[in-house]
Design a protein around this motif. Structure first.
Motif, PDB file in Angstrom:
ATOM      1  N   LEU A  73      17.805  -8.300  -1.872  1.00  0.00           N
ATOM      2  CA  LEU A  73      18.226  -7.075  -1.201  1.00  0.00           C
ATOM      3  C   LEU A  73      17.457  -6.809   0.092  1.00  0.00           C
ATOM      4  N   GLY A  74      16.270  -7.388   0.228  1.00  0.00           N
ATOM      5  CA  GLY A  74      15.481  -7.168   1.431  1.00  0.00           C
ATOM      6  C   GLY A  74      14.120  -6.568   1.110  1.00  0.00           C
ATOM      7  N   ALA A  75      13.425  -6.093   2.151  1.00  0.00           N
ATOM      8  CA  ALA A  75      12.079  -5.530   1.996  1.00  0.00           C
ATOM      9  C   ALA A  75      11.986  -4.186   2.715  1.00  0.00           C
ATOM     10  N   PRO A  76      11.326  -3.195   2.106  1.00  0.00           N
ATOM     11  CA  PRO A  76      11.164  -1.883   2.754  1.00  0.00           C
ATOM     12  C   PRO A  76      10.187  -1.975   3.931  1.00  0.00           C
ATOM     13  N   LYS A  77      10.689  -1.771   5.131  1.00  0.00           N
ATOM     14  CA  LYS A  77       9.888  -2.007   6.344  1.00  0.00           C
ATOM     15  C   LYS A  77       8.680  -1.084   6.439  1.00  0.00           C
ATOM     16  N   VAL A  78       8.849   0.179   6.082  1.00  0.00           N
ATOM     17  CA  VAL A  78       7.745   1.129   6.179  1.00  0.00           C
ATOM     18  C   VAL A  78       6.572   0.688   5.300  1.00  0.00           C
ATOM     19  N   LEU A  79       6.870   0.224   4.095  1.00  0.00           N
ATOM     20  CA  LEU A  79       5.810  -0.180   3.174  1.00  0.00           C
ATOM     21  C   LEU A  79       5.206  -1.522   3.578  1.00  0.00           C
ATOM     22  N   LYS A 130       4.758  -2.454   6.647  1.00  0.00           N
ATOM     23  CA  LYS A 130       3.799  -2.081   7.698  1.00  0.00           C
ATOM     24  C   LYS A 130       2.548  -1.459   7.102  1.00  0.00           C
ATOM     25  N   TYR A 131       2.720  -0.672   6.044  1.00  0.00           N
ATOM     26  CA  TYR A 131       1.583  -0.007   5.405  1.00  0.00           C
ATOM     27  C   TYR A 131       0.605  -1.038   4.840  1.00  0.00           C
ATOM     28  N   PHE A 132       1.131  -2.053   4.165  1.00  0.00           N
ATOM     29  CA  PHE A 132       0.261  -3.094   3.630  1.00  0.00           C
ATOM     30  C   PHE A 132      -0.390  -3.898   4.758  1.00  0.00           C
ATOM     31  N   GLU A 133       0.360  -4.156   5.818  1.00  0.00           N
ATOM     32  CA  GLU A 133      -0.173  -4.935   6.935  1.00  0.00           C
ATOM     33  C   GLU A 133      -1.206  -4.162   7.752  1.00  0.00           C
ATOM     34  N   SER A 134      -1.229  -2.834   7.610  1.00  0.00           N
ATOM     35  CA  SER A 134      -2.122  -2.004   8.433  1.00  0.00           C
ATOM     36  C   SER A 134      -3.587  -2.126   8.032  1.00  0.00           C
ATOM     37  N   GLY A 135      -3.853  -2.673   6.853  1.00  0.00           N
ATOM     38  CA  GLY A 135      -5.223  -2.751   6.368  1.00  0.00           C
ATOM     39  C   GLY A 135      -5.662  -1.522   5.593  1.00  0.00           C
ATOM     40  N   SER A 136      -4.750  -0.587   5.337  1.00  0.00           N
ATOM     41  CA  SER A 136      -5.094   0.629   4.591  1.00  0.00           C
ATOM     42  C   SER A 136      -5.446   0.315   3.140  1.00  0.00           C
ATOM     43  N   ILE A 137      -4.926  -0.805   2.644  1.00  0.00           N
ATOM     44  CA  ILE A 137      -5.191  -1.218   1.266  1.00  0.00           C
ATOM     45  C   ILE A 137      -6.022  -2.496   1.286  1.00  0.00           C
ATOM     46  N   GLN A 138      -7.115  -2.502   0.549  1.00  0.00           N
ATOM     47  CA  GLN A 138      -7.952  -3.696   0.440  1.00  0.00           C
ATOM     48  C   GLN A 138      -7.364  -4.597  -0.642  1.00  0.00           C
ATOM     49  N   LEU A 139      -6.971  -5.807  -0.252  1.00  0.00           N
ATOM     50  CA  LEU A 139      -6.276  -6.714  -1.160  1.00  0.00           C
ATOM     51  C   LEU A 139      -7.153  -7.887  -1.563  1.00  0.00           C
ATOM     52  N   ARG A 149      19.609  -0.085  -2.401  1.00  0.00           N
ATOM     53  CA  ARG A 149      19.929  -0.257  -0.979  1.00  0.00           C
ATOM     54  C   ARG A 149      19.673   1.036  -0.207  1.00  0.00           C
ATOM     55  N   GLU A 150      19.934   2.173  -0.838  1.00  0.00           N
ATOM     56  CA  GLU A 150      19.634   3.463  -0.211  1.00  0.00           C
ATOM     57  C   GLU A 150      18.129   3.584   0.030  1.00  0.00           C
ATOM     58  N   PHE A 151      17.331   3.158  -0.941  1.00  0.00           N
ATOM     59  CA  PHE A 151      15.868   3.155  -0.804  1.00  0.00           C
ATOM     60  C   PHE A 151      15.464   2.305   0.393  1.00  0.00           C
ATOM     61  N   LEU A 152      16.008   1.090   0.469  1.00  0.00           N
ATOM     62  CA  LEU A 152      15.660   0.171   1.558  1.00  0.00           C
ATOM     63  C   LEU A 152      16.092   0.716   2.911  1.00  0.00           C
ATOM     64  N   LYS A 153      17.256   1.321   2.963  1.00  0.00           N
ATOM     65  CA  LYS A 153      17.747   1.891   4.215  1.00  0.00           C
ATOM     66  C   LYS A 153      16.835   3.019   4.675  1.00  0.00           C
ATOM     67  N   ALA A 154      16.446   3.874   3.748  1.00  0.00           N
ATOM     68  CA  ALA A 154      15.551   4.988   4.092  1.00  0.00           C
ATOM     69  C   ALA A 154      14.205   4.474   4.564  1.00  0.00           C
ATOM     70  N   ALA A 155      13.751   3.355   3.978  1.00  0.00           N
ATOM     71  CA  ALA A 155      12.417   2.816   4.284  1.00  0.00           C
ATOM     72  C   ALA A 155      12.363   2.058   5.608  1.00  0.00           C
ATOM     73  N   GLU A 156      13.430   2.118   6.402  1.00  0.00           N
ATOM     74  CA  GLU A 156      13.386   1.525   7.743  1.00  0.00           C
ATOM     75  C   GLU A 156      12.630   2.411   8.725  1.00  0.00           C
ATOM     76  N   ASP A 157      12.424   3.691   8.340  1.00  0.00           N
ATOM     77  CA  ASP A 157      11.827   4.660   9.259  1.00  0.00           C
ATOM     78  C   ASP A 157      10.963   5.643   8.459  1.00  0.00           C
ATOM     79  N   GLU A 158       9.824   6.034   9.012  1.00  0.00           N
ATOM     80  CA  GLU A 158       8.905   6.929   8.316  1.00  0.00           C
ATOM     81  C   GLU A 158       9.567   8.261   7.947  1.00  0.00           C
ATOM     82  N   LYS A 159      10.322   8.823   8.882  1.00  0.00           N
ATOM     83  CA  LYS A 159      10.930  10.140   8.670  1.00  0.00           C
ATOM     84  C   LYS A 159      11.982  10.091   7.566  1.00  0.00           C
ATOM     85  N   THR A 160      12.884   9.113   7.645  1.00  0.00           N
ATOM     86  CA  THR A 160      13.947   9.036   6.638  1.00  0.00           C
ATOM     87  C   THR A 160      13.381   8.656   5.276  1.00  0.00           C
TER      88      THR A 160
END
Length: 327
Positions: A107-113, A115-124, A271-282
């Protein structure tokens, strides 16, 4: 190669043996509600979620955890997507053991999340899916580690917390992967009795070992059954009552994910979840509508089509079973 990842979720096996020895074995009712179950999760806890991918996820519990605004947890991101994504959406954890995260596969990947993981906010700390499963296995066996050949020589080894060891019999090099003892595990099951005996139909992933390895185990279940369901057919017992601390009845509690033999995943809602996760506001609007502004999980189910939608997903799962020859 020296590994540089932080060791998370590890305890001395003798310490844990003593902890489990003292855990009550009394057959007392453990029935509770989601709010009380969520209160068992404390700041700084290491949390492990059962199921895998979009299958048998304790969604109802995760929604309640987000509404409770739990923070500073450590997460096991193991064979995960919807569960980890929801936990990340609520910014509930700041450290994680990661083997498979973010993607909803086909189905794809939630873009907002992402970016969140890539930002370094979470220590992996990184692992493979197989190795994460073996870490639970080591804990379930009362060992401090298991030797494996997986990950050797890879960047995954570098960013893990595994250590190279030499086999005393052959001189071969192995990776020692440390036991993983979660503070809290949450597992969604097909049926349970009031004491915590639990039944999972279909693939188990590592859930049996997770239940054995965890200090606290919270069971969310599609339904409550009499204890005779387990006594008359011992093979029905996937998880034993004395491993369990809380039982919460949550019919359709894995929605919008698949509950094998019960209801299919709601692909349109994912799919609605993924669509919403394309943008922080939505995405925030999606979270507000479906989680934060809902009084409980049933209100969320009503938002998503209620009983008519759920009956459709039950029929769809039945069709798939029949067409697949799994009668």
């Amino acid at each position: 190669m020296e590994s540089i990842g932080e060791l998370l979720g590890f305890h001395h096996p003798d310490e844990m043996r003593e902890f489990f020895r003292k855990k009550s074995k009394k057959m007392t009712s453990k029935l509770t509600d989601l709010k009380q179950a969520v209160s068992l999760v404390k700041e700084g806890d290491y949390i492990s979620i059962g199921g895998f991918g979009t299958v048998r996820i304790p969604t109802a519990f995760i929604h309640e955890l987000l509404r409770a605004k739990k923070k500073n947890l450590i997460a096991a991101c193991f064979t995960s997507n919807v569960d980890t994504d929801l936990l990340a959406a609520g910014k509930t954890f700041n450290k994680a053991d990661a083997s498979y995260i973010i993607s909803f596969e086909a189905l794809g990947a939630p873009k907002v999340l992402k970016k969140y993981f890539e930002s370094g906010s979470i220590q992996l700390t990184e692992w493979s899916n197989g190795v994460m499963g073996w870490r639970y296995k080591a804990a379930a066996m009362g060992l401090s580690y298991l030797p494996v050949r997986s990950m050797l020589g890879t960047d995954t080894q570098k960013y893990s917390a595994a250590k190279e060891v030499t086999c005393p019999f052959t001189g071969m090099k192995y990776l020692a992967v440390p036991a993983l003892y979660p503070d809290v595990a949450v597992i969604h099951v097909h049926a349970a009795d009031i004491y915590g005996n639990s039944y999972i139909r279909g693939v188990l992933v590592a859930d049996v070992d997770i239940a054995k390895a965890s200090k606290k185990v919270i069971i969310t279940t599609e339904k409550i059954v009499p204890t005779e369901f387990f006594r008359d057919n011992p093979q029905n017992t996937t998880i034993l009552f004395y491993q369990v601390d809380a039982v919460v009845v949550t019919p359709y509690g894995s929605y919008p994910c698949n509950m094998p033999y019960e209801y299919f995943m709601d692909v349109d809602h994912l799919r609605e979840f993924l669509k919403a996760a394309e943008d922080e506001k939505t995405f925030q609007e999606y979270l507000d509508k479906n989680i934060y502004n809902c009084n409980d999980f049933y209100e969320y189910l009503d938002n998503c089509g209620g009983i008519r939608r759920l009956e459709y997903l039950k029929d769809l799962e039945s069709q798939i079973i029949i067409e697949g020859g799994l009668r």
